[in-house]
Design a protein around this motif. Structure first.
Motif, PDB file in Angstrom:
ATOM      1  N   LEU A 285      81.852  22.627 -15.644  1.00  0.00           N
ATOM      2  CA  LEU A 285      82.569  21.607 -14.880  1.00  0.00           C
ATOM      3  C   LEU A 285      81.676  21.152 -13.729  1.00  0.00           C
ATOM      4  CD1 LEU A 285      85.079  19.990 -13.869  1.00  0.00           C
ATOM      5  CD2 LEU A 285      85.686  22.030 -12.544  1.00  0.00           C
ATOM      6  N   ILE A 286      81.499  19.833 -13.621  1.00  0.00           N
ATOM      7  CA  ILE A 286      80.831  19.246 -12.459  1.00  0.00           C
ATOM      8  C   ILE A 286      81.860  18.332 -11.808  1.00  0.00           C
ATOM      9  CG2 ILE A 286      78.934  17.832 -11.601  1.00  0.00           C
ATOM     10  CD1 ILE A 286      77.382  18.549 -14.147  1.00  0.00           C
ATOM     11  N   ALA A 287      82.297  18.675 -10.600  1.00  0.00           N
ATOM     12  CA  ALA A 287      83.354  17.910  -9.940  1.00  0.00           C
ATOM     13  C   ALA A 287      82.873  17.398  -8.592  1.00  0.00           C
ATOM     14  CB  ALA A 287      84.603  18.773  -9.762  1.00  0.00           C
ATOM     15  N   ASP A 288      83.019  16.078  -8.387  1.00  0.00           N
ATOM     16  CA  ASP A 288      82.742  15.522  -7.069  1.00  0.00           C
ATOM     17  C   ASP A 288      83.734  16.125  -6.076  1.00  0.00           C
ATOM     18  OD1 ASP A 288      81.745  13.984  -5.047  1.00  0.00           O
ATOM     19  OD2 ASP A 288      82.821  12.172  -5.606  1.00  0.00           O
ATOM     20  N   LEU A 289      83.262  16.452  -4.876  1.00  0.00           N
ATOM     21  CA  LEU A 289      84.132  17.094  -3.897  1.00  0.00           C
ATOM     22  C   LEU A 289      85.277  16.192  -3.470  1.00  0.00           C
ATOM     23  CD1 LEU A 289      84.802  19.403  -1.948  1.00  0.00           C
ATOM     24  CD2 LEU A 289      83.197  18.386  -0.318  1.00  0.00           C
ATOM     25  N   ASN A 290      84.971  14.927  -3.228  1.00  0.00           N
ATOM     26  CA  ASN A 290      85.977  13.994  -2.722  1.00  0.00           C
ATOM     27  C   ASN A 290      86.282  12.922  -3.761  1.00  0.00           C
ATOM     28  OD1 ASN A 290      85.904  15.316  -0.143  1.00  0.00           O
ATOM     29  ND2 ASN A 290      84.016  14.196   0.292  1.00  0.00           N
ATOM     30  N   VAL A 291      87.362  13.116  -4.487  1.00  0.00           N
ATOM     31  CA  VAL A 291      87.790  12.158  -5.513  1.00  0.00           C
ATOM     32  C   VAL A 291      89.195  11.694  -5.130  1.00  0.00           C
ATOM     33  CG1 VAL A 291      88.183  11.751  -7.969  1.00  0.00           C
ATOM     34  CG2 VAL A 291      86.484  13.429  -7.242  1.00  0.00           C
ATOM     35  N   GLY A 292      89.306  10.480  -4.623  1.00  0.00           N
ATOM     36  CA  GLY A 292      90.607  10.018  -4.153  1.00  0.00           C
ATOM     37  C   GLY A 292      90.872  10.511  -2.749  1.00  0.00           C
ATOM     38  N   HIS A 293      90.966  11.820  -2.571  1.00  0.00           N
ATOM     39  CA  HIS A 293      91.177  12.429  -1.261  1.00  0.00           C
ATOM     40  C   HIS A 293      90.114  13.505  -1.020  1.00  0.00           C
ATOM     41  CE1 HIS A 293      95.200  10.805  -2.349  1.00  0.00           C
ATOM     42  NE2 HIS A 293      95.264  10.540  -1.057  1.00  0.00           N
ATOM     43  N   ALA A 294      89.865  13.765   0.248  1.00  0.00           N
ATOM     44  CA  ALA A 294      88.868  14.775   0.605  1.00  0.00           C
ATOM     45  C   ALA A 294      89.250  16.137   0.040  1.00  0.00           C
ATOM     46  CB  ALA A 294      88.746  14.857   2.123  1.00  0.00           C
ATOM     47  N   GLY A 295      88.295  16.779  -0.623  1.00  0.00           N
ATOM     48  CA  GLY A 295      88.517  18.113  -1.154  1.00  0.00           C
ATOM     49  C   GLY A 295      89.227  18.179  -2.489  1.00  0.00           C
ATOM     50  N   ASP A 296      89.495  17.016  -3.114  1.00  0.00           N
ATOM     51  CA  ASP A 296      90.195  17.018  -4.402  1.00  0.00           C
ATOM     52  C   ASP A 296      89.421  17.754  -5.494  1.00  0.00           C
ATOM     53  OD1 ASP A 296      92.514  15.858  -3.683  1.00  0.00           O
ATOM     54  OD2 ASP A 296      92.135  13.890  -4.562  1.00  0.00           O
ATOM     55  N   GLY A 297      88.090  17.789  -5.357  1.00  0.00           N
ATOM     56  CA  GLY A 297      87.304  18.483  -6.366  1.00  0.00           C
ATOM     57  C   GLY A 297      87.666  19.944  -6.477  1.00  0.00           C
ATOM     58  N   PHE A 298      88.070  20.545  -5.351  1.00  0.00           N
ATOM     59  CA  PHE A 298      88.475  21.955  -5.377  1.00  0.00           C
ATOM     60  C   PHE A 298      89.734  22.172  -6.201  1.00  0.00           C
ATOM     61  CE2 PHE A 298      86.143  22.635  -1.140  1.00  0.00           C
ATOM     62  CZ  PHE A 298      85.034  23.145  -1.789  1.00  0.00           C
ATOM     63  N   THR A 299      90.608  21.163  -6.250  1.00  0.00           N
ATOM     64  CA  THR A 299      91.819  21.267  -7.070  1.00  0.00           C
ATOM     65  C   THR A 299      91.448  21.450  -8.537  1.00  0.00           C
ATOM     66  OG1 THR A 299      93.043  19.852  -5.543  1.00  0.00           O
ATOM     67  CG2 THR A 299      93.951  20.098  -7.762  1.00  0.00           C
ATOM     68  N   VAL A 300      90.442  20.705  -8.963  1.00  0.00           N
ATOM     69  CA  VAL A 300      90.013  20.782 -10.357  1.00  0.00           C
ATOM     70  C   VAL A 300      89.289  22.103 -10.615  1.00  0.00           C
ATOM     71  CG1 VAL A 300      88.669  19.633 -12.162  1.00  0.00           C
ATOM     72  CG2 VAL A 300      89.823  18.277 -10.410  1.00  0.00           C
ATOM     73  N   VAL A 301      88.474  22.540  -9.673  1.00  0.00           N
ATOM     74  CA  VAL A 301      87.797  23.829  -9.814  1.00  0.00           C
ATOM     75  C   VAL A 301      88.817  24.954  -9.947  1.00  0.00           C
ATOM     76  CG1 VAL A 301      86.377  25.544  -8.628  1.00  0.00           C
ATOM     77  CG2 VAL A 301      85.678  23.148  -8.625  1.00  0.00           C
TER      78      VAL A 301
END
Length: 270
Positions: A53-69
């Motif tokens: 998984l490669i997730a941008d940290l800020n997608v839509g809202h700051a820190g959203d990438g952590f939700t996916v992680v």
């Protein structure tokens, strides 16, 4: 039988990045699925299996990438996870540690480094969250040569410092020494008389070489900058409970040694 391509789920809300990086990864033997929103990524995680998984940290809202992680960790714990971001801030690094993110990929992305990181993880290198965290002093100790080289590059790129004609050895001879002193102090030792004498000698030598006090201070500031960069780049591996105390100890020691050098410099003698 054709070997199965490792599957990558790539989340980024910038279409051009998804397109270009996705194509690059495909060219290097990966099967890439790209998405631009968190809901799309979460849906795919529950429906399909991925190796990376490669997730941008800020997608839509700051820190959203952590939700996916977090979702990937719960449903596919063996998958390698990367966060794509600018220079990682301390707070985001702490969250990455909590979620057991394997590594950061900084923007702009060095694609060759990215490929190497992915291949290393998939080849069996233990993910970072399986490693024993290290004291900051240990990490700096392992990177003294690199810190010295990066500091030398900064000095050479400074017009006033580089105008003083010295060999690389003459410029850097004190850097490994004072780093070693700082590391010993962070482990509970005291600054010895020999350490203080060496710092005073350094101040005298710099005076003879044509330095000014501002330049002496600038060299020290550049060393602090490089140490900070080393800390930033290794935040995911640092034993956080000792981070602040180690930082304070290391920087305090460097300041004490700098005072010794500056005092001897001003007097022109040891």
């Amino acid at each position: 039988m054709e070997k199965r391509k490792p599957r990558i789920l790539f989340l980024d809300d910038e279409q051009n990045i998804r397109l270009m990086l996705g194509m690059y990864l495909e060219e290097h033997g990966f099967s890439v699925t790209t998405v631009g929103t968190v809901p799309e990524a979460l849906k795919l995680i529950t429906q399909e299996n991925f190796d990376v998984l490669i997730a941008d940290l800020n997608v839509g809202h700051a820190g959203d990438g952590f939700t996916v992680v977090s979702a990937m960790r719960r449903t596919q714990p063996e998958a390698v996870t990367f966060i794509l971001t600018g220079y990682p801030a301390f707070e985001t690094a702490l969250e990455a540690i909590r979620l057991q993110v394997d590594d950061y990929i900084t923007k702009p992305t060095d694609t060759d480094v990215l490929i190497q990181k992915i291949q290393a993880k998939l080849a069996g290198a233990k993910p970072l969250h399986h490693l024993q965290p290290k004291r900051l002093s240990e990490i700096i100790g392992e990177n003294i040569e690199k810190i010295t080289a990066e500091w030398l590059d900064l000095v050479k790129n400074d017009s006033e410092l580089s105008a003083i004609k010295l060999s690389d050895a003459e410029r850097t001879d004190h850097v490994p020494r004072i780093l070693q002193v700082a590391l010993r102090v962070s482990r509970g030792e005291e600054i010895s008389d020999a350490d203080r004498t060496a710092s005073r000698d350094h101040g005298v030598v710099r005076r003879k070489q044509g330095y000014t006090v501002p330049l002496l201070l600038r060299e020290a500031r550049l060393l602090h900058d490089v140490i900070a960069s080393c800390v930033q780049n290794n935040l995911l591996a640092v034993q956080i409970s000792y981070l602040i105390s180690d930082l304070i100890s290391i920087h305090r020691t460097l300041q004490i040694l700098l005072e010794e050098s500056a005092t001897a410099f001003s007097k022109g003698k040891r």
